[in-house]
Scaffold this motif. Structure first.
Motif, PDB file in Angstrom:
ATOM      1  N   HIS B  31       0.428  -1.371  -0.046  1.00  0.00           N
ATOM      2  CA  HIS B  31      -0.126   0.085   0.039  1.00  0.00           C
ATOM      3  C   HIS B  31       0.603   1.366  -0.048  1.00  0.00           C
ATOM      4  O   HIS B  31       0.380   2.420  -0.038  1.00  0.00           O
ATOM      5  N   ARG B  32       2.187   1.190   0.361  1.00  0.00           N
ATOM      6  CA  ARG B  32       2.505   1.945   0.598  1.00  0.00           C
ATOM      7  C   ARG B  32       4.695   2.172  -0.933  1.00  0.00           C
ATOM      8  O   ARG B  32       5.048   3.301  -0.429  1.00  0.00           O
ATOM      9  N   THR B  33       4.137   1.917  -1.475  1.00  0.00           N
ATOM     10  CA  THR B  33       4.589   2.116  -2.913  1.00  0.00           C
ATOM     11  C   THR B  33       4.254   1.842  -4.115  1.00  0.00           C
ATOM     12  O   THR B  33       2.705   1.942  -4.655  1.00  0.00           O
ATOM     13  N   SER B  34       4.826   2.952  -4.637  1.00  0.00           N
ATOM     14  CA  SER B  34       4.153   3.851  -6.293  1.00  0.00           C
ATOM     15  C   SER B  34       5.340   3.845  -7.283  1.00  0.00           C
ATOM     16  O   SER B  34       6.424   2.696  -7.182  1.00  0.00           O
ATOM     17  N   GLY B  35       4.477   3.504  -8.217  1.00  0.00           N
ATOM     18  CA  GLY B  35       4.588   2.578  -9.554  1.00  0.00           C
ATOM     19  C   GLY B  35       6.217   3.578 -10.004  1.00  0.00           C
ATOM     20  O   GLY B  35       6.019   4.851  -8.753  1.00  0.00           O
ATOM     21  N   LYS B  36       7.160   3.520 -10.683  1.00  0.00           N
ATOM     22  CA  LYS B  36       8.367   4.030 -11.098  1.00  0.00           C
ATOM     23  C   LYS B  36       7.726   5.646 -11.627  1.00  0.00           C
ATOM     24  O   LYS B  36       7.018   5.649 -12.906  1.00  0.00           O
ATOM     25  N   HIS B  38       9.167   8.569 -13.277  1.00  0.00           N
ATOM     26  CA  HIS B  38      10.233   9.525 -14.398  1.00  0.00           C
ATOM     27  C   HIS B  38       9.567  11.070 -14.765  1.00  0.00           C
ATOM     28  O   HIS B  38       8.057  10.818 -14.831  1.00  0.00           O
ATOM     29  N   VAL B  47       4.136   7.799 -13.817  1.00  0.00           N
ATOM     30  CA  VAL B  47       3.816   7.121 -12.308  1.00  0.00           C
ATOM     31  C   VAL B  47       4.191   6.070 -13.505  1.00  0.00           C
ATOM     32  O   VAL B  47       2.717   5.576 -14.474  1.00  0.00           O
ATOM     33  N   GLY B  48       4.981   4.870 -12.976  1.00  0.00           N
ATOM     34  CA  GLY B  48       4.455   3.287 -13.999  1.00  0.00           C
ATOM     35  C   GLY B  48       3.727   2.468 -12.695  1.00  0.00           C
ATOM     36  O   GLY B  48       3.067   3.318 -11.962  1.00  0.00           O
ATOM     37  N   THR B  49       3.423   1.311 -12.861  1.00  0.00           N
ATOM     38  CA  THR B  49       2.443   0.634 -13.073  1.00  0.00           C
ATOM     39  C   THR B  49       2.690  -0.420 -12.051  1.00  0.00           C
ATOM     40  O   THR B  49       4.174  -1.069 -12.013  1.00  0.00           O
ATOM     41  N   VAL B  50       1.936  -0.814 -10.773  1.00  0.00           N
ATOM     42  CA  VAL B  50       3.018  -1.752  -9.794  1.00  0.00           C
ATOM     43  C   VAL B  50       2.152  -3.305 -10.021  1.00  0.00           C
ATOM     44  O   VAL B  50       0.637  -3.352  -9.992  1.00  0.00           O
ATOM     45  N   GLY B  51       2.747  -4.512  -9.951  1.00  0.00           N
ATOM     46  CA  GLY B  51       2.365  -5.280 -10.632  1.00  0.00           C
ATOM     47  C   GLY B  51       2.395  -6.082  -9.151  1.00  0.00           C
ATOM     48  O   GLY B  51       2.464  -5.667  -7.710  1.00  0.00           O
ATOM     49  N   GLU B 181      11.924  -1.223 -10.683  1.00  0.00           N
ATOM     50  CA  GLU B 181      10.684  -1.620 -10.559  1.00  0.00           C
ATOM     51  C   GLU B 181       9.778  -0.530 -10.288  1.00  0.00           C
ATOM     52  O   GLU B 181       8.643   0.105 -10.980  1.00  0.00           O
ATOM     53  N   VAL B 182       9.738   0.301  -8.917  1.00  0.00           N
ATOM     54  CA  VAL B 182       8.981   0.297  -8.301  1.00  0.00           C
ATOM     55  C   VAL B 182       9.581   1.437  -7.482  1.00  0.00           C
ATOM     56  O   VAL B 182      11.044   1.674  -7.236  1.00  0.00           O
TER      57      VAL B 182
END
Lengths: 388, 215
Positions: B31-36, B38, B47-51, B181-182
């Protein structure tokens, strides 16, 4: 004027967010009841289907059903919930039991302090709520039941919009019903929340039958035991007309990745699949084939053991090559080997387009002369290559 | 600003400590991780996508969800294993996951770290006397873990302070940028056995910095 247009634009954005949030939430709920472990990769940039910065791999059929339900009854504040019902079905007793009722609601009372929330904030909050849904869905009893892979048990889902989940449908007998609010996101248009009523007691009684299963889909589900069959959208629509906006789909009908229980596969595959006799034959010599594969690495002197391992039940048109017959004439480098190879190839059947020509009989002297000529030419070819 | 604090308590067998620690910390980090993140021109960013990945526990009938980032998983596992090894000498300990952000401070301190959220897992180790007791304990731990996930969901979905995405220069003051990745929020893991002072973490690092500057 500009503030009115911007608020209208923000309102449209929020409606879109609710729509895609509902689609993704349904995917998460249904996929978590398919009895398998999921893994999706993180990506450096979001692609078309990656809403809320989260990669949820959509099941196509489920997506179609959800979109259809949302098209009939879009998510709006004040409307009744969008619901997903998870049921377990016992094939032995031919009964089903509702395990969970998930509902996604948008209340009609926006709090004044949230009217200033931006679309970006709402988007982030909805993404957070989806993550909570993913995590919570793995902690409920139905998740463990779906992973238990019991032979006589299958699970199905029902999605319906504009409905009110009825707690008394949960479980069987006197269920111990729990209610869990996964989370809620307050927005200027209303408070979006996800909650679930679930039964802790997961037992079946013969007296309980779920009336909402349309007959033709139930029949299809029986056929699905041995193979995965897609439920056609037309049948889903027909069922939706009959059951007041419901869409009932068995897991097997839409699940593409559901791993098969080995005992089920062995019981039903050979009975229902065409040309099953061939598969049976193919299964029997499998152990032998493994032996054969091991024996192909033994030296040629022990190849007689390899011959005896050949299973006569293999179809005659596919003959395994005997190691003794495989020769490498050009690798050995002797003229005799090349000659034998050429004679063997001469005896093969002519191609249809060459049939008007009769093969010429070549004498041994002619062949030797031909080989000597080719050797001379080899040196000139080598010189040419070196000159390049 | 006071940091929000969320304590959990588990009574477990020694072999279940890594599972419990990883379940709690990965659930929170998910819950406390954003996508990468840039950055592009003119201060905008994408913002990237979190898998995500389902991870079944080794010793418990529980499955937790973590971000698809093997480097992050390795870091968390390293701390969990270190804590589990340390717990062999005692029956009581706690391990904390703290989220903090760095802010410029006054001279002579270069940067100050401000903790905004702490998740603490207190572990009591008990050796069951019989198989029945072992099974009962395991059921209890699994129920507690399910409650933990619901608590995390409730807590993170409240409207509370969470650092916003800053400009490009200050991104490393809010997010941990070294994962490929994140981008999880800046965090530190420390543990404490009984009455001992905490091992590693933000407080220990700060003390070191002050000592280095003062002496």
């Amino acid at each position: 004027m500009s503030s009115a247009s911007s608020s209208a634009s923000a309102s449209r954005d929020l409606q879109r967010f609710f729509k895609f949030f509902t689609q993704k939430a349904v995917q998460v709920i249904v996929q978590s009841r398919q009895g398998q472990l999921f893994r999706t990769p993180s990506k450096p940039s979001a692609a078309g289907q990656d809403w809320f910065y989260l990669f949820i791999d959509d099941d196509v059929d489920l997506s179609v059903s959800t979109k259809e339900a949302l098209r009939r009854s879009p998510m709006k504040a004040g409307r009744a919930a969008f619901c997903v019902e998870i049921s377990a079905n016992s094939s032995e007793e031919d009964v089903s039991c509702v395990l969970e009722q998930w509902s996604i609601t948008i209340t009609e009372k926006p709090s004044p302090r949230f009217t200033a929330m931006t679309s970006d904030n709402v988007y982030l909050k909805l993404g957070l709520l989806l993550r909570s849904l993913i995590a919570v869905s793995r902690t409920l009893p139905a998740y463990h039941l779906s992973k238990s892979r019991q032979e006589d048990l299958s699970m199905s889902y029902r999605i319906f919009s504009n409905g009110i989940p009825k707690k008394e449908q949960l479980g069987s007998g006197k269920p111990y019903v729990c209610r869990l609010v996964v989370g809620s996101v307050a927005t200027p248009l209303g408070c979006c929340s996800i909650q679930v009523n679930y039964a802790k007691e997961l037992t079946f009684t013969p007296s309980i039958k779920t009336a909402s299963i349309p007959i033709h889909l139930e029949e299809k589900r029986e056929d699905v035991d041995g193979k995965c069959e897609k439920a056609s959208p037309s049948s889903a629509q027909a069922s939706s007309v009959e059951s007041n906006g419901d869409v009932l789909l068995p897991f097997c009908a839409t699940q593409k990745k559901l791993p098969r229980h080995p005992s089920i596969e062995s019981q039903t595959l050979c009975e229902d699949v065409p040309f099953a006799a061939l598969l049976k034959q193919a299964k029997e010599p499998k152990a032998n084939r493994e032996e054969i594969e091991e024996e192909t690495i033994v030296p040629p002197s022990t190849s007689t053991r390899f011959k005896s391992a050949v299973e006569p039940s293999i179809a005659s048109e596919f003959e395994l090559l005997d190691l003794e017959e495989i020769s490498t004439p050009f690798a050995s480098g002797t003229e005799r080997a090349v000659l034998d190879f050429y004679r063997k190839m001469q005896a093969t059947a002519a191609l249809p387009f060459c049939q008007h020509k009769t093969p010429e009989v070549v004498s041994k002297e002619d062949l030797i002369a031909e080989l000597a000529r080719m050797k001379k030419e080899t040196e000139s070819v080598k010189d040419f290559i070196e000159s390049l | 600003m006071n940091a929000r604090s969320y304590p959990f308590e588990f009574t477990v067998e020694a072999s279940q400590i890594p599972d419990v620690t990883l379940s709690v910390f990965h659930t929170v980090l998910f819950h406390r991780t954003s996508g990468k993140i840039h950055f592009k021109r003119e201060g905008s960013y994408s913002v990237g996508t979190v898998g995500y990945e389902d991870v079944p526990c080794d010793r418990l009938r529980f499955t937790y969800v973590r971000c698809s980032c093997s480097a992050l998983d390795n870091d968390v596992r390293r701390h969990a294993d270190e804590f589990a090894d340390s717990m062999k000498t005692t029956t009581d300990g706690k391990i904390s996951l703290q989220f903090y952000e760095k802010k410029k401070s006054h001279w002579p301190f270069g940067e100050a770290s401000t903790t905004w959220e702490v998740w603490t897992t207190r572990i009591r180790v008990v050796q069951p006397m019989s198989d029945v007791e072992r099974e009962r304990m395991r059921d209890r731990v699994e129920r507690d873990l399910a409650d933990m996930v619901a608590t995390v969901a409730t807590a993170v979905n409240r409207v509370d302070y969470v650092p916003k995405v800053p400009n490009e220069k200050e991104l490393a003051n809010v997010f941990d940028v070294h994962y490929r990745e994140v981008n999880p929020y800046l965090h530190a893991i420390s543990f404490q056995l009984g009455d001992e002072p905490p091992h590693s973490g933000v407080a220990g690092t700060l003390r070191k910095m002050i000592r280095e500057i003062a002496y």
